[in-house]
Design a protein around this motif. Structure first.
Motif, PDB file in Angstrom:
ATOM      1  N   VAL A   1     -15.336   2.947 -39.431  1.00  0.00           N
ATOM      2  CA  VAL A   1     -16.687   3.036 -39.959  1.00  0.00           C
ATOM      3  C   VAL A   1     -16.979   4.510 -40.207  1.00  0.00           C
ATOM      4  O   VAL A   1     -16.833   5.336 -39.311  1.00  0.00           O
ATOM      5  CB  VAL A   1     -17.711   2.442 -38.954  1.00  0.00           C
ATOM      6  CG1 VAL A   1     -19.126   2.640 -39.461  1.00  0.00           C
ATOM      7  CG2 VAL A   1     -17.413   0.982 -38.691  1.00  0.00           C
ATOM      8  N   GLU A   2     -17.371   4.846 -41.410  1.00  0.00           N
ATOM      9  CA  GLU A   2     -17.676   6.236 -41.727  1.00  0.00           C
ATOM     10  C   GLU A   2     -19.123   6.509 -41.330  1.00  0.00           C
ATOM     11  O   GLU A   2     -20.053   6.242 -42.081  1.00  0.00           O
ATOM     12  CB  GLU A   2     -17.461   6.507 -43.220  1.00  0.00           C
ATOM     13  CG  GLU A   2     -17.725   7.933 -43.641  1.00  0.00           C
ATOM     14  CD  GLU A   2     -16.998   8.958 -42.774  1.00  0.00           C
ATOM     15  OE1 GLU A   2     -17.691   9.789 -42.151  1.00  0.00           O
ATOM     16  OE2 GLU A   2     -15.766   8.917 -42.687  1.00  0.00           O
ATOM     17  N   ASP A   3     -19.322   6.991 -40.116  1.00  0.00           N
ATOM     18  CA  ASP A   3     -20.669   7.252 -39.619  1.00  0.00           C
ATOM     19  C   ASP A   3     -20.817   8.699 -39.139  1.00  0.00           C
ATOM     20  O   ASP A   3     -21.668   9.009 -38.319  1.00  0.00           O
ATOM     21  CB  ASP A   3     -21.030   6.272 -38.505  1.00  0.00           C
ATOM     22  CG  ASP A   3     -20.080   6.332 -37.315  1.00  0.00           C
ATOM     23  OD1 ASP A   3     -19.043   7.030 -37.411  1.00  0.00           O
ATOM     24  OD2 ASP A   3     -20.378   5.685 -36.305  1.00  0.00           O
ATOM     25  N   HIS A   4     -19.992   9.573 -39.672  1.00  0.00           N
ATOM     26  CA  HIS A   4     -19.995  10.983 -39.270  1.00  0.00           C
ATOM     27  C   HIS A   4     -21.375  11.619 -39.470  1.00  0.00           C
ATOM     28  O   HIS A   4     -21.882  12.305 -38.581  1.00  0.00           O
ATOM     29  CB  HIS A   4     -18.934  11.734 -40.076  1.00  0.00           C
ATOM     30  CG  HIS A   4     -18.650  13.106 -39.555  1.00  0.00           C
ATOM     31  ND1 HIS A   4     -19.342  14.212 -39.965  1.00  0.00           N
ATOM     32  CD2 HIS A   4     -17.750  13.537 -38.646  1.00  0.00           C
ATOM     33  CE1 HIS A   4     -18.883  15.286 -39.346  1.00  0.00           C
ATOM     34  NE2 HIS A   4     -17.919  14.903 -38.541  1.00  0.00           N
ATOM     35  N   LEU A   5     -22.000  11.371 -40.620  1.00  0.00           N
ATOM     36  CA  LEU A   5     -23.304  11.953 -40.918  1.00  0.00           C
ATOM     37  C   LEU A   5     -24.359  11.463 -39.930  1.00  0.00           C
ATOM     38  O   LEU A   5     -25.177  12.247 -39.432  1.00  0.00           O
ATOM     39  CB  LEU A   5     -23.717  11.622 -42.350  1.00  0.00           C
ATOM     40  CG  LEU A   5     -24.997  12.284 -42.846  1.00  0.00           C
ATOM     41  CD1 LEU A   5     -24.844  13.797 -42.885  1.00  0.00           C
ATOM     42  CD2 LEU A   5     -25.347  11.760 -44.233  1.00  0.00           C
ATOM     43  N   ASP A   6     -24.332  10.176 -39.603  1.00  0.00           N
ATOM     44  CA  ASP A   6     -25.299   9.615 -38.646  1.00  0.00           C
ATOM     45  C   ASP A   6     -25.124  10.228 -37.262  1.00  0.00           C
ATOM     46  O   ASP A   6     -26.100  10.443 -36.542  1.00  0.00           O
ATOM     47  CB  ASP A   6     -25.147   8.097 -38.531  1.00  0.00           C
ATOM     48  CG  ASP A   6     -25.532   7.376 -39.806  1.00  0.00           C
ATOM     49  OD1 ASP A   6     -26.317   7.938 -40.597  1.00  0.00           O
ATOM     50  OD2 ASP A   6     -25.042   6.252 -40.015  1.00  0.00           O
TER      51      ASP A   6
ATOM     52  N   ALA B   1     -24.683  19.292 -41.054  1.00  0.00           N
ATOM     53  CA  ALA B   1     -24.069  20.606 -40.809  1.00  0.00           C
ATOM     54  C   ALA B   1     -23.543  20.670 -39.369  1.00  0.00           C
ATOM     55  O   ALA B   1     -24.030  21.461 -38.561  1.00  0.00           O
ATOM     56  CB  ALA B   1     -25.076  21.717 -41.075  1.00  0.00           C
ATOM     57  N   PRO B   2     -22.540  19.877 -39.050  1.00  0.00           N
ATOM     58  CA  PRO B   2     -22.035  19.874 -37.678  1.00  0.00           C
ATOM     59  C   PRO B   2     -21.320  21.178 -37.338  1.00  0.00           C
ATOM     60  O   PRO B   2     -20.749  21.826 -38.206  1.00  0.00           O
ATOM     61  CB  PRO B   2     -21.070  18.696 -37.655  1.00  0.00           C
ATOM     62  CG  PRO B   2     -20.606  18.570 -39.063  1.00  0.00           C
ATOM     63  CD  PRO B   2     -21.777  18.977 -39.911  1.00  0.00           C
ATOM     64  N   ARG B   3     -21.391  21.543 -36.080  1.00  0.00           N
ATOM     65  CA  ARG B   3     -20.733  22.757 -35.602  1.00  0.00           C
ATOM     66  C   ARG B   3     -19.858  22.364 -34.418  1.00  0.00           C
ATOM     67  O   ARG B   3     -20.357  21.969 -33.375  1.00  0.00           O
ATOM     68  CB  ARG B   3     -21.769  23.797 -35.202  1.00  0.00           C
ATOM     69  CG  ARG B   3     -22.593  24.282 -36.399  1.00  0.00           C
ATOM     70  CD  ARG B   3     -23.798  25.107 -35.960  1.00  0.00           C
ATOM     71  NE  ARG B   3     -23.490  26.071 -34.931  1.00  0.00           N
ATOM     72  CZ  ARG B   3     -23.436  27.387 -35.092  1.00  0.00           C
ATOM     73  NH1 ARG B   3     -23.681  27.898 -36.260  1.00  0.00           N
ATOM     74  NH2 ARG B   3     -23.170  28.183 -34.086  1.00  0.00           N
TER      75      ARG B   3
ATOM     76  N   ARG C   1     -22.102  24.847 -29.990  1.00  0.00           N
ATOM     77  CA  ARG C   1     -21.211  23.971 -30.744  1.00  0.00           C
ATOM     78  C   ARG C   1     -20.781  22.801 -29.867  1.00  0.00           C
ATOM     79  O   ARG C   1     -20.847  22.872 -28.649  1.00  0.00           O
ATOM     80  CB  ARG C   1     -19.975  24.731 -31.215  1.00  0.00           C
ATOM     81  CG  ARG C   1     -20.304  25.815 -32.214  1.00  0.00           C
ATOM     82  CD  ARG C   1     -19.083  26.586 -32.627  1.00  0.00           C
ATOM     83  NE  ARG C   1     -19.433  27.593 -33.604  1.00  0.00           N
ATOM     84  CZ  ARG C   1     -19.229  27.456 -34.907  1.00  0.00           C
ATOM     85  NH1 ARG C   1     -18.672  26.380 -35.386  1.00  0.00           N
ATOM     86  NH2 ARG C   1     -19.568  28.431 -35.732  1.00  0.00           N
ATOM     87  N   ARG C   2     -20.310  21.744 -30.516  1.00  0.00           N
ATOM     88  CA  ARG C   2     -19.747  20.596 -29.797  1.00  0.00           C
ATOM     89  C   ARG C   2     -18.273  20.867 -29.538  1.00  0.00           C
ATOM     90  O   ARG C   2     -17.550  21.229 -30.461  1.00  0.00           O
ATOM     91  CB  ARG C   2     -19.879  19.327 -30.614  1.00  0.00           C
ATOM     92  CG  ARG C   2     -21.295  18.867 -30.806  1.00  0.00           C
ATOM     93  CD  ARG C   2     -21.321  17.650 -31.704  1.00  0.00           C
ATOM     94  NE  ARG C   2     -22.658  17.311 -32.079  1.00  0.00           N
ATOM     95  CZ  ARG C   2     -23.328  16.277 -31.591  1.00  0.00           C
ATOM     96  NH1 ARG C   2     -22.757  15.482 -30.722  1.00  0.00           N
ATOM     97  NH2 ARG C   2     -24.553  16.037 -31.970  1.00  0.00           N
ATOM     98  N   LEU C   3     -17.866  20.669 -28.308  1.00  0.00           N
ATOM     99  CA  LEU C   3     -16.459  20.887 -27.945  1.00  0.00           C
ATOM    100  C   LEU C   3     -15.627  19.694 -28.388  1.00  0.00           C
ATOM    101  O   LEU C   3     -15.953  18.550 -28.090  1.00  0.00           O
ATOM    102  CB  LEU C   3     -16.325  21.073 -26.435  1.00  0.00           C
ATOM    103  CG  LEU C   3     -14.905  21.238 -25.906  1.00  0.00           C
ATOM    104  CD1 LEU C   3     -14.263  22.504 -26.457  1.00  0.00           C
ATOM    105  CD2 LEU C   3     -14.902  21.245 -24.389  1.00  0.00           C
ATOM    106  N   VAL C   4     -14.549  19.971 -29.111  1.00  0.00           N
ATOM    107  CA  VAL C   4     -13.570  18.942 -29.440  1.00  0.00           C
ATOM    108  C   VAL C   4     -12.594  18.908 -28.271  1.00  0.00           C
ATOM    109  O   VAL C   4     -11.900  19.893 -27.999  1.00  0.00           O
ATOM    110  CB  VAL C   4     -12.830  19.259 -30.763  1.00  0.00           C
ATOM    111  CG1 VAL C   4     -11.754  18.217 -31.038  1.00  0.00           C
ATOM    112  CG2 VAL C   4     -13.824  19.348 -31.915  1.00  0.00           C
ATOM    113  N   LEU C   5     -12.580  17.781 -27.555  1.00  0.00           N
ATOM    114  CA  LEU C   5     -11.745  17.686 -26.363  1.00  0.00           C
ATOM    115  C   LEU C   5     -10.267  17.715 -26.721  1.00  0.00           C
ATOM    116  O   LEU C   5      -9.861  17.143 -27.741  1.00  0.00           O
ATOM    117  CB  LEU C   5     -12.084  16.411 -25.583  1.00  0.00           C
ATOM    118  CG  LEU C   5     -13.488  16.377 -24.995  1.00  0.00           C
ATOM    119  CD1 LEU C   5     -13.774  15.013 -24.389  1.00  0.00           C
ATOM    120  CD2 LEU C   5     -13.668  17.473 -23.962  1.00  0.00           C
TER     121      LEU C   5
END
Length: 147
Positions: A67-72, A77-79, A110-114
């Motif tokens: 499901v493409e819900d990246h924007l939601d 402008a994600p960081r 910013r959000r940490l990418v685990l």
């Protein structure tokens, strides 16, 4: 149904019952934890997310969420903050490195990418669940939800 006789929908139909391999039709424990498909070099035909919570996280993290819900989820402008997590660390060094990266991400807002390169041998589940695959391919969830 007690006391009733069930009739097949077609009197001439042969009914075949097969037991499906839990590696090919993988349940949550076999796919997400034991990674049994890697031990047998099999691509599962189906994966269902029982035995894992939160289900959407596990499916997204393992590339099975379509499901493409990246924007939601992150806005327009994600960081994010990504870092290279060293391999073959001790348990304390694995988490010391992760916590340091988290501190940097918080400071940078910013959000940490685990990472997906934590040392699986440090997890209590490694031997108990006979996990398969690269020993340096565990994610944080495999520690946070270990036995």
């Amino acid at each position: 149904l007690e006391g009733r006789t069930l009739e097949p929908w077609c009197a001439s139909a042969d009914v075949t019952i097969n037991v499906l391999s839990p590696v090919v039709v993988a349940h949550g424990m076999n796919f997400f934890w034991r990674r049994a498909h890697l031990a047998e070099s099999v691509t599962p035909a189906l994966v269902h997310a029982n035995g894992v919570e939160p289900k959407d996280y596990f499916l997204r993290d393992r590339g099975l969420w379509y499901v493409e819900d990246h924007l939601d989820r992150f806005g327009d402008a994600p960081r994010f903050f990504r870092y290279v997590h060293p391999v073959n660390l001790t348990l304390s060094d694995d988490f010391r490195t992760l916590y340091a990266a988290l501190e940097v991400a918080v400071l940078l807002r910013r959000r940490l990418v685990l990472p997906s390169s934590m040392n699986c041998r440090n997890s209590p589940a490694w031997e108990a669940l006979r996990m398969a695959g690269d020993a340096n391919s565990c994610t944080f969830d495999q520690f946070s939800r270990a036995i």
